[in-house]
Design a protein around this motif. Structure first.
Motif: not given
Length: 339
Positions: A39-42, A80-83, A137-139
Motif C-alpha cells: 500500500f502507499f503513504s508519505g 511512487a503510488y498505486d502498487p 500513464a498509470f495503472r
C-alpha cells in the motif's frame, strides 16, 4: 445488489501509526501460503511528491503481519503510488507501481520482480520502466492472463502530460499487452468514458470476448468489449453496476464464477460487498457484506488453491488508516440473503 453479512475471518493488518495517512492496498499469495500486501503513504495526503510504497508479509494464516517497510521510495520530488502485486504463471511475483514528477512532467508505469516470494526477505530485481509510448500513464490493477497466454495490463492514459497530478476529462482507458511474459509490451485502446474514468479492470468471458469495466464519476461502472484480444475496443457504455466513482475488483475464480467486490452506492464510499456471477457478469447474486462502515474503499483480492478468498481494502485513510483483510469462501457469498 445489496446483501447481508456471513461468518468470515477479519484481520486488521495495519494502521497508519506515525504516518499521516495510508491506503490503496494490494494483496498476493505465494505458493507456500505466504501472503504479501503493498500500500502507499508519505506526505500529508494522496497525491503528494513524498508518496512512497510500503510492503508487509504474513506466514500464511493472515493473522499476524510484519511491520510494513518502504519498498519503493524514489529520490527527490518523484512520488511512487498505486502498487499492484501479482504472481505470473511461472510463479514470479511482480510489484507494479507508478511514478510521477510534476517538475519533469513524467508520469510512468514501473515494475520490479522477485523469484522467491516464498521467503520473508525476497530478492527484488532493479525497478524498470514499462515503456508505453504515451506522455501520461498509470495503472492500479492486476494483469489478466488470456487463454492465449498473453498478458493484459489495464492502463488509463492521456495524449498529453498534465500540469498537475491528474488529467481529468481527457483521460482514456487502454491496455498494455505482452506476448513474451512481460519482457516487452505493446499499447492499445483509447476508450472514452464519463469524467473521472480510471482504474479499469478486464476479464475474459467464456465466449472469448474481453470485458472491461471502468470506474467513472457517473454513479455506475462503464464497460467496453474487445473481440481481438485487446487490440481494439468498442465505444464505452454504462452498466447497471452502481458505484460511487471508486475502485472495484473483478476476477474469475477457479469455479468459473466471476467475483465482484464493489460499493453499491452511487455517491458515497460506504459499505463494501462481495458478489458472484454464474453468467459472465450478466447478473450478480446477493452480496456478502465485507465492511459496513463509511470511508471503506479500494478492494483487491486473491484466491487460494483451496478456494478461500483473501480480500483486502482500506478504511478512513486519514483517520486510523486501516488496512483490512477479510477471508471468506464462495459458499458464504452464495448463502447471503438479499435485502
Amino acid at each position: 445488489m445489496r446483501g447481508t453479512i456471513a461468518l468470515m475471518h477479519t484481520t486488521l493488518i495495519s494502521t497508519k501509526s506515525s504516518r499521516q495517512w495510508q491506503g490503496i492496498p494490494a494483496i498476493e499469495r505465494a505458493a507456500n501460503g505466504r501472503l504479501w500486501s503493498a500500500f502507499f503513504s508519505g506526505g500529508p495526503k494522496e497525491p503528494d511528491a513524498d508518496n512512497y510504497i510500503l510492503l508487509t508479509t504474513n506466514e500464511g494464516d493472515g493473522r499476524s503481519w510484519a511491520d510494513p517497510w518502504p519498498v519503493v521510495d524514489p529520490p527527490g520530488r518523484t512520488r511512487a503510488y498505486d502498487p499492484a502485486l501479482w504472481h505470473d504463471p511461472s510463479g514470479r511475483l511482480w510489484l507494479f507501481y507508478n511514478q510521477a514528477n510534476l517538475e519533469e512532467r513524467d508520469f510512468s508505469v514501473w515494475a520490479m520482480t522477485c523469484e522467491d516470494s516464498h521467503s520473508p526477505a525476497p530478492t527484488w530485481s532493479e525497478p524498470r520502466r514499462i515503456e508505453l509510448g504515451v506522455p501520461f500513464a498509470f495503472r492500479l490493477n492486476k494483469p489478466t492472463v488470456l487463454s492465449t497466454g498473453e498478458w493484459l495490463l489495464p492502463v488509463p492514459w492521456a495524449r498529453s502530460a498534465p500540469e498537475g497530478w491528474f488529467v481529468g476529462p481527457g483521460q482514456l482507458q487502454g491496455v498494455a499487452l505482452s506476448a513474451d511474459a512481460g519482457a516487452s509490451w505493446s499499447f492499445h485502446g483509447a476508450i472514452e468514458a464519463p469524467n473521472w474514468a480510471l482504474e479499469n479492470m478486464i476479464v475474459e468471458r467464456r465466449d472469448g470476448k474481453l470485458w472491461m469495466l471502468i470506474r467513472t464519476g457517473a454513479g455506475v461502472l462503464w464497460e467496453s468489449f474487445s473481440s481481438d484480444r485487446g487490440r481494439t475496443w468498442t465505444e464505452s457504455a454504462p452498466t447497471g453496476i452502481v458505484n460511487p466513482g471508486v475502485r472495484f475488483f473483478i476476477r474469475r475464480l477457479a469455479s468459473g464464477r466471476l467475483l465482484l467486490i464493489n460499493t453499491p452506492n452511487p455517491k458515497a464510499r460506504t459499505s463494501l460487498f462481495a458478489y458472484l456471477s454464474d453468467d459472465d457478469g450478466a447478473a450478480f447474486g446477493p452480496g456478502l457484506l465485507l465492511d459496513g462502515r463509511e470511508r471503506v474503499s479500494y478492494p483487491d483480492a486473491v484466491q487460494t488453491p483451496g478456494g478461500e478468498i483473501y480480500a483486502m481494502h482500506d478504511c478512513d485513510r486519514g483517520g486510523p488508516g486501516e488496512i483490512v483483510l477479510n477471508v471468506f469462501t464462495e459458499e458464504e457469498i452464495l448463502a447471503a440473503s438479499p435485502r
